[in-house]
Design a protein around this motif. Structure first.
Motif, PDB file in Angstrom:
ATOM      1  N   LEU A 128       7.241 -27.954   5.532  1.00  0.00           N
ATOM      2  CA  LEU A 128       7.046 -27.294   6.983  1.00  0.00           C
ATOM      3  C   LEU A 128       7.835 -28.069   8.421  1.00  0.00           C
ATOM      4  O   LEU A 128       8.281 -27.419   8.959  1.00  0.00           O
ATOM      5  N   ALA A 129       8.820 -29.442   7.576  1.00  0.00           N
ATOM      6  CA  ALA A 129       8.713 -30.071   8.198  1.00  0.00           C
ATOM      7  C   ALA A 129      10.330 -29.213   8.822  1.00  0.00           C
ATOM      8  O   ALA A 129      11.191 -29.480   9.753  1.00  0.00           O
TER       9      ALA A 129
ATOM     10  N   ALA B  21       9.760 -26.696  10.985  1.00  0.00           N
ATOM     11  CA  ALA B  21      10.214 -27.270  12.327  1.00  0.00           C
ATOM     12  C   ALA B  21      11.896 -27.404  12.931  1.00  0.00           C
ATOM     13  O   ALA B  21      11.861 -27.324  13.955  1.00  0.00           O
ATOM     14  N   GLY B  22      12.330 -27.910  11.902  1.00  0.00           N
ATOM     15  CA  GLY B  22      14.249 -27.928  12.125  1.00  0.00           C
ATOM     16  C   GLY B  22      14.809 -27.001  12.450  1.00  0.00           C
ATOM     17  O   GLY B  22      15.989 -27.399  12.487  1.00  0.00           O
ATOM     18  N   GLN B  23      13.977 -25.839  11.865  1.00  0.00           N
ATOM     19  CA  GLN B  23      15.009 -24.646  12.348  1.00  0.00           C
ATOM     20  C   GLN B  23      16.007 -24.562  13.518  1.00  0.00           C
ATOM     21  O   GLN B  23      15.385 -24.877  14.452  1.00  0.00           O
TER      22      GLN B  23
ATOM     23  N   PRO C 148      13.255 -21.446  15.231  1.00  0.00           N
ATOM     24  CA  PRO C 148      11.832 -21.997  14.491  1.00  0.00           C
ATOM     25  C   PRO C 148      11.286 -20.959  14.957  1.00  0.00           C
ATOM     26  O   PRO C 148      10.957 -19.857  15.386  1.00  0.00           O
TER      27      PRO C 148
ATOM     28  N   GLU D 280       8.088 -18.480  16.503  1.00  0.00           N
ATOM     29  CA  GLU D 280       6.851 -18.146  16.757  1.00  0.00           C
ATOM     30  C   GLU D 280       5.408 -18.438  16.259  1.00  0.00           C
ATOM     31  O   GLU D 280       3.962 -19.228  16.766  1.00  0.00           O
TER      32      GLU D 280
ATOM     33  N   TRP E 121      -0.055 -29.497  10.960  1.00  0.00           N
ATOM     34  CA  TRP E 121       1.286 -29.291  11.725  1.00  0.00           C
ATOM     35  C   TRP E 121       1.597 -28.389  12.546  1.00  0.00           C
ATOM     36  O   TRP E 121       2.457 -28.448  13.598  1.00  0.00           O
ATOM     37  N   ALA E 122       0.795 -27.061  12.026  1.00  0.00           N
ATOM     38  CA  ALA E 122       1.083 -26.232  13.593  1.00  0.00           C
ATOM     39  C   ALA E 122       0.689 -26.449  15.289  1.00  0.00           C
ATOM     40  O   ALA E 122       1.336 -25.621  16.044  1.00  0.00           O
TER      41      ALA E 122
ATOM     42  N   HIS F 193       1.194 -28.929  15.744  1.00  0.00           N
ATOM     43  CA  HIS F 193       2.013 -30.339  16.352  1.00  0.00           C
ATOM     44  C   HIS F 193       3.365 -29.912  16.462  1.00  0.00           C
ATOM     45  O   HIS F 193       3.381 -30.196  18.134  1.00  0.00           O
ATOM     46  N   ALA F 194       3.560 -28.687  15.771  1.00  0.00           N
ATOM     47  CA  ALA F 194       5.118 -28.078  16.147  1.00  0.00           C
ATOM     48  C   ALA F 194       4.462 -27.019  17.070  1.00  0.00           C
ATOM     49  O   ALA F 194       5.323 -26.396  17.685  1.00  0.00           O
TER      50      ALA F 194
ATOM     51  N   VAL G 191       3.564 -24.168  17.077  1.00  0.00           N
ATOM     52  CA  VAL G 191       3.396 -22.714  16.090  1.00  0.00           C
ATOM     53  C   VAL G 191       1.863 -21.564  16.243  1.00  0.00           C
ATOM     54  O   VAL G 191       0.404 -22.187  15.681  1.00  0.00           O
TER      55      VAL G 191
END
Length: 328
Positions: A46-47, A50-52, A55, A57, A77-78, A80-81, A83
């Motif tokens: 998942l990190a 997010a680092g793409q 990233p 959507e 994660w979703a 926080h990110a 997404v």
């Protein structure tokens, strides 16, 4: 069919080697993630999403009955990110149908990517895919796959995956060469893929290879630049596969084992679900392979003359022997 080469990318079965110019709007990218007791490696995967450099959507999650904290990890994660998360429920299906069921339920997007729970994506994976796969309302069905960097459980380098040769329906009918976690495809391909879900697909990526190489007007691209750290940890659903003598023994078990007719079952269902959408070159391969189940005469003709072609002459001869002995 011959390969065309453009931008360091192989293109197979395409009307145009150059991807169509996309519309001006920012593309909507959806990642399709299937999980099953994956909490050990999920945070790293998942990190890497997010680092793409571009990233996603959206993320579509289908958990296949985990007893650990996989779902909770993805939800946190979703949020926080930032997404958008779409969860798809249902009974245990196994990886192939789990991925395809999630994809069928996914909301419209410009680009879709399959994601395994235990890998790590290189930062430009999505950006590279957007540069290779035509997207937009007018784009024809198209799929791109890439090479893998095979790593151990601690992400230590082991090897690069073999570069496939002769990507075509003549190959796809016999062997699975493209790995699902490297695949990216546009909305037109997704819509074609999920019109009807298969029961007999060996794996979702093999099914995608069949469709991308065989459907009329579809495009299949292969990028030889690795985009995924493909983690091998002993509990993979399939993994990178055996090599050397282990690979030979695995092939012998497939030849003589109870599942030796898996390819013909898969092709029979593929013809039933997608036969009307296939290009003439795909029908020329498919017809004699399906006819081989009807008796000794068609089986002999298929073994001798069916236009199949695998990665090596020895592998092709082994497949012809399996046709002749009704173990295809």
């Amino acid at each position: 069919m011959a390969f065309a080469i453009h931008l360091n990318t192989y293109c197979v079965n395409s009307l145009s080697v150059t991807p169509a110019n996309p519309p001006a709007h920012r593309p909507v990218v959806t990642v399709v993630l299937a999980t099953y007791n994956g909490e050990r490696f999920l945070p790293e995967q998942l990190a890497s999403l997010a680092g793409q450099t571009h990233p996603p959507e959206r993320l579509v999650l289908r958990d296949d009955g985990s007893s650990d904290g996989s779902v909770q990890i993805v939800r946190a994660w979703a949020q926080h990110a930032g997404v958008a998360l779409q969860e798809v429920g249902g009974p245990r299906l196994g990886p192939a149908r789990s991925f395809l069921t999630a994809l069928q339920a996914a909301e419209p997007a410009d680009l879709y990517l399959f994601c395994d729970q235990d890998d790590v994506w290189k930062p430009d994976k999505i950006e590279r895919a957007l540069g290779l796969v035509p997207w937009g309302e007018e784009a024809p069905p198209a799929l791109c796959a890439t090479r893998l960097e095979v790593v151990d459980a601690q992400l230590g380098f082991l090897r690069l995956s073999a570069l496939p040769r002769r990507l075509s329906f003549a190959s796809a009918s016999c062997e699975s060469l493209l790995t699902g976690c490297t695949m990216a495809f546009n909305r037109a391909f997704r819509d074609l893929l999920v019109r009807a879900l298969p029961e007999q697909a060996a794996m979702h990526d093999w099914w995608c290879y069949l469709l991308a190489s065989g459907a009329q007007g579809a495009a299949l691209y292969f990028d030889p630049t690795p985009t995924v750290l493909y983690r091998q940890h002993g509990a993979n659903a399939l993994g990178a596969g055996p090599r050397g003598w282990s690979a030979l023994l695995a092939r012998l078990r497939r030849f003589a084992g109870p599942d030796s007719a898996m390819r013909s079952r898969q092709l029979d269902e593929f013809a039933r679900l997608h036969g009307s959408a296939l290009a003439p070159h795909a029908c020329a391969v498919l017809d004699p392979l399906l006819a081989a189940k009807r008796g000794w005469g068609p089986r002999l003709r298929a073994a001798v003359a069916a236009p199949i072609r695998r990665q090596s002459l020895l592998a092709t001869l082994a497949t012809r022997l399996s046709l002749l002995t009704n173990r295809f």
